[in-house]
Structure formats: structure tokens, C-alpha cells
Design a protein around this motif. Structure first.
Motif, mmCIF file in Angstrom:
data_model
loop_
_atom_site.group_PDB
_atom_site.id
_atom_site.type_symbol
_atom_site.label_atom_id
_atom_site.label_comp_id
_atom_site.label_asym_id
_atom_site.label_seq_id
_atom_site.Cartn_x
_atom_site.Cartn_y
_atom_site.Cartn_z
ATOM 1 N N ALA A 22 40.149 -20.785 -14.184
ATOM 2 C CA ALA A 22 40.726 -20.508 -12.864
ATOM 3 C C ALA A 22 42.204 -20.877 -12.818
ATOM 4 O O ALA A 22 42.649 -21.825 -13.472
ATOM 5 C CB ALA A 22 39.971 -21.288 -11.794
ATOM 6 N N ARG A 26 43.341 -20.868 -7.448
ATOM 7 C CA ARG A 26 41.883 -20.689 -7.335
ATOM 8 C C ARG A 26 41.168 -22.037 -7.404
ATOM 9 O O ARG A 26 40.193 -22.260 -6.694
ATOM 10 C CB ARG A 26 41.383 -19.748 -8.448
ATOM 11 N N ARG A 121 42.816 -20.140 1.104
ATOM 12 C CA ARG A 121 42.331 -18.842 0.600
ATOM 13 C C ARG A 121 43.388 -17.766 0.813
ATOM 14 O O ARG A 121 43.688 -16.988 -0.089
ATOM 15 C CB ARG A 121 41.047 -18.462 1.315
ATOM 16 N N ALA A 124 46.326 -18.300 -1.491
ATOM 17 C CA ALA A 124 46.004 -17.933 -2.865
ATOM 18 C C ALA A 124 46.017 -16.420 -3.035
ATOM 19 O O ALA A 124 46.502 -15.897 -4.043
ATOM 20 C CB ALA A 124 44.642 -18.503 -3.266
#
Length: 130
Positions: A22, A26, A121, A124
Motif C-alpha cells: 500500500a 492508503r 479517504r 488519498a
């Protein structure tokens, strides 16, 4: 029994691979997703009177927030001091929820964790697009 062990082993290998490969963004999202999960589990345990389980989930959530605090580079991030204050407040809510066995504090912490999760989120995804 062998099939159960095999499935568990495969799930564990998948999770380890997901973490190992990741991106930093993430990983951060995965961490706050786990924070939300711990908050949900803690609240459910408190509501059912399972104090040992609530305690364990709240401790794990606190550990996650400590990790978020320690990895934050306050000086390099424009809103770093404000984010640090938010993390510290969240940790305080989790501690209070645990010590006082207070589901209302768990709900408050869970709400904050969900907002953080949504925000990280979105950040990202925006970073992935650039």
C-alpha cells in the motif's frame, strides 16, 4: 478444520500483502478505517455490557490515535497543529469512554473517527488522481 485454517491463512496473507504494497496514503486510510471499526466494536460491546471487549477495542483505538499523532509532521502540514489537537481530543474521548464506561463518549469518538476517515479517504483519492 483444515479448510478453516486454510481460509484464515489466505486471509492473513492477503492482509499482509495489502499492507506491504500500500501507498502511504492508503496505509493512513487503512489505519483510520480500523479506528472506525474499533470504535464501532467498542460501542457495541458497551451497549451489550461486555466491558472487557469494550476495553480492548478502546485500547486498540487509542493506540491507533497515538500512532496518528506520532506520525504527524506538525511543522510541514499547514493544518498540522489543528489536526494534532483533534487527535489529542479524540484520544481523550476514547480514554474517558473507557475509564468511565461511557457509551456517549464512545459515540462522540466514533463520530470524529468517521469524519477523519472520510476526510483522509478523500485526500488519498485526490492525491492518487494528481
Amino acid at each position: 478444520m483444515y479448510a478453516t485454517r486454510s481460509v484464515h491463512s489466505a486471509q492473513s496473507a492477503y492482509r499482509e500483502n495489502a499492507v506491504a504494497t500500500a501507498s502511504p496514503a492508503r496505509l493512513l486510510v487503512m489505519l483510520v478505517e480500523r479506528l472506525v471499526l474499533d470504535g464501532e466494536r467498542a460501542l457495541a460491546a458497551q451497549q451489550s455490557g461486555d466491558w472487557p471487549a469494550a476495553h480492548q477495542h478502546l485500547l486498540h483505538a487509542q493506540d491507533i490515535v497515538v500512532e496518528l499523532e506520532s506520525s504527524l509532521d506538525v511543522d510541514r502540514m499547514p493544518a498540522g497543529p489543528q489536526l494534532l489537537s483533534l487527535y489529542q481530543y479524540l484520544r481523550g474521548c476514547l480514554v474517558e469512554a473507557n475509564v468511565k464506561r461511557d457509551p456517549a463518549k464512545s459515540e462522540e469518538a466514533l463520530g470524529l473517527a468517521r469524519q477523519l476517515c472520510d476526510t483522509w479517504r478523500e485526500a488519498a483519492m485526490a492525491a492518487a488522481i494528481q
